[in-house]
Design an enzyme around this catalytic site. Structure first.
Site, mmCIF file in Angstrom:
data_model
loop_
_atom_site.group_PDB
_atom_site.id
_atom_site.type_symbol
_atom_site.label_atom_id
_atom_site.label_comp_id
_atom_site.label_asym_id
_atom_site.label_seq_id
_atom_site.Cartn_x
_atom_site.Cartn_y
_atom_site.Cartn_z
ATOM 1 N N LYS A 22 -40.546 -33.566 -37.355
ATOM 2 C CA LYS A 22 -40.500 -32.288 -36.628
ATOM 3 C C LYS A 22 -39.505 -31.318 -37.251
ATOM 4 O O LYS A 22 -39.821 -30.161 -37.505
ATOM 5 C CB LYS A 22 -40.097 -32.552 -35.167
ATOM 6 C CG LYS A 22 -39.732 -31.291 -34.395
ATOM 7 C CD LYS A 22 -39.367 -31.573 -32.959
ATOM 8 C CE LYS A 22 -37.957 -31.997 -32.696
ATOM 9 N NZ LYS A 22 -36.948 -30.928 -32.619
ATOM 10 N N ASN A 23 -38.278 -31.808 -37.486
ATOM 11 C CA ASN A 23 -37.229 -30.877 -37.901
ATOM 12 C C ASN A 23 -37.328 -30.471 -39.370
ATOM 13 O O ASN A 23 -36.561 -29.632 -39.835
ATOM 14 C CB ASN A 23 -35.841 -31.451 -37.571
ATOM 15 C CG ASN A 23 -35.613 -31.435 -36.057
ATOM 16 O OD1 ASN A 23 -36.360 -30.789 -35.315
ATOM 17 N ND2 ASN A 23 -34.596 -32.146 -35.611
ATOM 18 N N CYS A 120 -29.017 -24.085 -24.173
ATOM 19 C CA CYS A 120 -30.096 -24.980 -23.769
ATOM 20 C C CYS A 120 -29.486 -26.196 -23.096
ATOM 21 O O CYS A 120 -28.268 -26.283 -22.947
ATOM 22 C CB CYS A 120 -30.972 -25.355 -24.952
ATOM 23 S SG CYS A 120 -30.272 -26.604 -25.992
ATOM 24 N N ARG A 125 -25.025 -23.670 -28.175
ATOM 25 C CA ARG A 125 -25.795 -23.494 -29.404
ATOM 26 C C ARG A 125 -25.896 -22.033 -29.876
ATOM 27 O O ARG A 125 -26.984 -21.456 -29.948
ATOM 28 C CB ARG A 125 -27.183 -24.121 -29.263
ATOM 29 C CG ARG A 125 -27.093 -25.577 -28.879
ATOM 30 C CD ARG A 125 -28.431 -26.240 -28.773
ATOM 31 N NE ARG A 125 -29.020 -26.544 -30.074
ATOM 32 C CZ ARG A 125 -30.220 -27.100 -30.218
ATOM 33 N NH1 ARG A 125 -30.949 -27.367 -29.159
ATOM 34 N NH2 ARG A 125 -30.684 -27.372 -31.409
ATOM 35 N N ASP A 308 -29.095 -36.966 -32.639
ATOM 36 C CA ASP A 308 -30.467 -37.126 -32.133
ATOM 37 C C ASP A 308 -30.832 -38.587 -31.864
ATOM 38 O O ASP A 308 -31.931 -38.864 -31.363
ATOM 39 C CB ASP A 308 -31.485 -36.518 -33.119
ATOM 40 C CG ASP A 308 -31.395 -35.007 -33.167
ATOM 41 O OD1 ASP A 308 -30.752 -34.424 -32.274
ATOM 42 O OD2 ASP A 308 -31.957 -34.412 -34.107
ATOM 43 N N ARG A 400 -42.462 -32.508 -27.008
ATOM 44 C CA ARG A 400 -41.943 -31.537 -27.985
ATOM 45 C C ARG A 400 -41.666 -32.214 -29.320
ATOM 46 O O ARG A 400 -41.732 -31.567 -30.363
ATOM 47 C CB ARG A 400 -40.625 -30.927 -27.476
ATOM 48 C CG ARG A 400 -40.804 -30.080 -26.256
ATOM 49 C CD ARG A 400 -39.524 -29.401 -25.906
ATOM 50 N NE ARG A 400 -39.073 -28.584 -27.041
ATOM 51 C CZ ARG A 400 -38.047 -27.781 -27.000
ATOM 52 N NH1 ARG A 400 -37.348 -27.650 -25.907
ATOM 53 N NH2 ARG A 400 -37.700 -27.082 -28.056
HETATM 54 N N1 EPU Z 1 -23.235 -24.055 -34.144
HETATM 55 C C1 EPU Z 1 -22.418 -22.951 -34.038
HETATM 56 N N2 EPU Z 1 -22.837 -21.781 -34.602
HETATM 57 C C2 EPU Z 1 -24.026 -21.657 -35.247
HETATM 58 C C3 EPU Z 1 -24.851 -22.783 -35.358
HETATM 59 C C4 EPU Z 1 -24.438 -23.968 -34.786
HETATM 60 O O1 EPU Z 1 -21.351 -23.025 -33.453
HETATM 61 O O2 EPU Z 1 -24.338 -20.559 -35.734
HETATM 62 C C5 EPU Z 1 -22.819 -25.339 -33.553
HETATM 63 C C6 EPU Z 1 -23.770 -25.837 -32.469
HETATM 64 O O3 EPU Z 1 -23.490 -25.239 -31.215
HETATM 65 C C7 EPU Z 1 -23.544 -27.317 -32.499
HETATM 66 C C8 EPU Z 1 -23.273 -27.587 -33.984
HETATM 67 O O4 EPU Z 1 -22.913 -26.339 -34.551
HETATM 68 O O5 EPU Z 1 -22.425 -27.647 -31.751
HETATM 69 C C9 EPU Z 1 -24.429 -28.160 -34.765
HETATM 70 O O6 EPU Z 1 -25.613 -27.446 -34.484
HETATM 71 P P1 EPU Z 1 -26.761 -27.206 -35.534
HETATM 72 O O7 EPU Z 1 -26.849 -25.737 -35.806
HETATM 73 O O8 EPU Z 1 -26.609 -28.108 -36.699
HETATM 74 O O9 EPU Z 1 -28.046 -27.605 -34.691
HETATM 75 P P2 EPU Z 1 -29.443 -26.929 -34.832
HETATM 76 O O10 EPU Z 1 -29.662 -26.517 -36.216
HETATM 77 O O11 EPU Z 1 -29.625 -25.931 -33.738
HETATM 78 C C10 EPU Z 1 -30.747 -29.097 -35.508
HETATM 79 C C11 EPU Z 1 -31.900 -29.883 -34.966
HETATM 80 C C12 EPU Z 1 -31.458 -30.587 -33.686
HETATM 81 C C13 EPU Z 1 -30.283 -31.507 -34.031
HETATM 82 C C14 EPU Z 1 -29.150 -30.686 -34.668
HETATM 83 C C15 EPU Z 1 -27.978 -31.535 -35.125
HETATM 84 C C16 EPU Z 1 -33.798 -28.591 -35.713
HETATM 85 C C17 EPU Z 1 -34.958 -27.738 -35.381
HETATM 86 N N3 EPU Z 1 -33.006 -28.978 -34.710
HETATM 87 O O12 EPU Z 1 -30.410 -28.154 -34.494
HETATM 88 O O13 EPU Z 1 -32.557 -31.370 -33.257
HETATM 89 O O14 EPU Z 1 -29.802 -32.121 -32.876
HETATM 90 O O15 EPU Z 1 -29.661 -29.965 -35.807
HETATM 91 O O16 EPU Z 1 -28.388 -32.500 -36.013
HETATM 92 O O17 EPU Z 1 -33.616 -28.962 -36.869
HETATM 93 C C18 EPU Z 1 -33.807 -32.612 -31.714
HETATM 94 O O18 EPU Z 1 -34.660 -32.780 -32.601
HETATM 95 O O19 EPU Z 1 -33.818 -33.244 -30.622
HETATM 96 C C19 EPU Z 1 -32.742 -31.638 -31.930
HETATM 97 C C20 EPU Z 1 -32.032 -31.115 -30.927
#
Ligand code: EPU
Length: 423
Positions: A22-23, A120, A125, A308, A400
């Protein structure tokens, strides 16, 4: 609303095939915006989130469809006419990963209007790092009426140093940098296999990216990209979830297409708990004794233990011998499964970002409610072991990110079915 109805106790045996990731699929589908013409993606999992991304692309004017009939895993995304570079609130609020269109849109069309994703179930996030990266490439960014508006006649290469390691932030900025003029150096990048996979796709399209999968990614901007044909890598989190299913049931399962190098931290923990994990041709086998030992878990960015997989390992620790300390360091609110696991008889105490899980001899089936994607997986895993009947409601969360999980578990011997709500 559909629910999953299950009876615990069966040992799982046999082979199961992991679907596409998915990701990886979500950013890769968005990357098709970077080229004129039609890209073909294979091994794309049939998930609600993928359907949402296809809808986001169609809303903008792309031809974005899953091929039906015999080619269910194939999606085509065509950029063949005028594009409206906008992702509306109604779609972004259902899936925050819709924000992944921001980088490609501003790089390719010079402007983007994308709804700000809100918080969320698992945390606030923010997307400040996505915006910081795009600004470093010269995009002009404004926040108005709940939307991010980004503009740039031509992005220019620059240095981006992320303050926080972010997966989709790294992906968004990478997709912008490929069409920026000159060289971009991205520092403190996320190192997930899905980022390497995105870079692989972009390079096939004609991009010049080096270092994906390490914390420093270098991009030499190119003038244009061409469409691509690519099969998406297997989902390491689905694979990990199926390994835990084998473990919690005391079974012996070959998880086909699982890539051991993507699962090092999970494999280590399952071994420490007492399982035997072996890489075999075409997959990874988990053989488990009936009783496992507690292990401590600390989630960190890849290659550390993935957030995850935290909820799924917690389900396993609920029935393991001893006490386990689980620290969640990525998201501030990712223990929503705890009150539901309590309903099954688990002994868990949460303080801040740490959960202390004392293994119990038996769980007992009960009606429970899924609160987010990985939480729903953990409840199903616990239900595999619980005595009697467990009903998991709100399974739209599960859909999802897992392709027909109940069918895969049933084929391994679990007593589990989906009950579809009548309209
Ligand atoms: N963060 C910030 N600022 C930003 C971006 C992130 O402070 O601009 C913080 C977030 O709040 C969090 C941390 O950085 O505390 C890490 O978040 P990240 O941005 O890495 O998460 P994401 O990119 O939104 C992806 C996956 C998630 C997975 C996370 C961590 C996708 C579509 N989603 O989310 O997947 O948990 O990385 O590995 O790639 C899932 O599949 O169940 C899922 C939630």
């Amino acid at each position: 609303m559909d629910k999953i109805v299950m009876k615990g106790g069966a040992e799982l045996h046999g082979e199961v095939v992991v679907s596409g990731a998915k990701n990886a699929a979500l950013p890769i589908l968005a990357s098709a915006l970077l080229a004129d013409g039609t890209s073909t993606f294979r091994n794309v999992p049939d998930l609600a989130d993928v359907a949402t991304m296809l809808k986001v692309l169609r809303t903008m004017g792309c031809d974005a469809e899953r091929l039906t009939a015999r080619k269910k895993d194939v999606c085509e995304v065509g950029v063949n006419g005028a594009i409206t570079p906008e992702a509306p609130y109604d779609l972004v609020k259902t899936m925050r990963a819709s924000v992944l269109v921001l980088g490609p849109l501003v790089a390719r069309f010079g402007r983007a209007r994308v709804s700000m994703p809100g918080g969320c179930a698992i945390g606030a996030r923010p997307i400040d790092q996505h915006l910081k990266g795009l600004k470093a490439l010269g995009a002009d960014i404004h926040l108005t009426e709940g939307y991010v508006e980004a503009r740039a006649k031509q992005l220019k290469g620059g240095t981006v140093n992320f303050d926080v390691i972010t997966v989709t932030g790294t992906e968004n900025v990478l997709m912008a940098a490929v069409l920026a003029k000159g060289r971009t150096v991205m520092e403190n990048c996320a190192r997930e296999p899905e980022i390497e996979e995105l870079a692989r796709v972009l390079n096939k399209m004609g991009a010049r990216i080096e270092g994906a999968g390490t914390s420093i990614i270098t991009v030499e901007g190119v003038e244009g990209l061409t469409p691509v044909d690519h099969a998406i890598l297997p989902d390491r989190i689905e694979a990990g979830t199926l390994l835990v299913a084998a473990a919690i049931s005391g079974g012996n399962v070959l998880v086909k297409h699982a890539v051991p190098e993507h699962l090092d931290a999970v494999i280590d923990k399952l071994r420490e708990a007492g399982c035997t994990l072996t890489a075999e041709a075409g997959g990874l086998r988990c053989k488990a004794p009936r009783t496992l030992h507690s292990v401590n878990i600390t989630t960190t960015e890849h290659p550390g233990f993935p957030t995850d997989m935290q909820a799924q390992l917690m389900a396993l620790m609920c029935v393991s011998h001893g006490t386990s300390v689980i620290s969640e360091n990525i998201f501030e609110n990712r223990f929503m499964h705890v009150p539901e696991l309590h309903r099954l008889g688990a002994d868990i105490t949460v303080q801040g970002h740490t959960a202390v899980v004392k293994g119990v001899k038996t769980l007992s089936g009960a009606p429970v409610m899924a609160t987010d994607l990985r939480a729903s997986a953990s409840l199903i895993l616990a239900g595999l072991r619980a005595e009697g009947r467990t009903d998991v409601s709100r399974v739209y969360h599960l859909d999802r990110g897992y392709e027909r999980l109940e069918r895969k578990l049933r084929a391994l011997g679990a007593d589990i079915k989906r009950v579809t709500a009548k309209a």
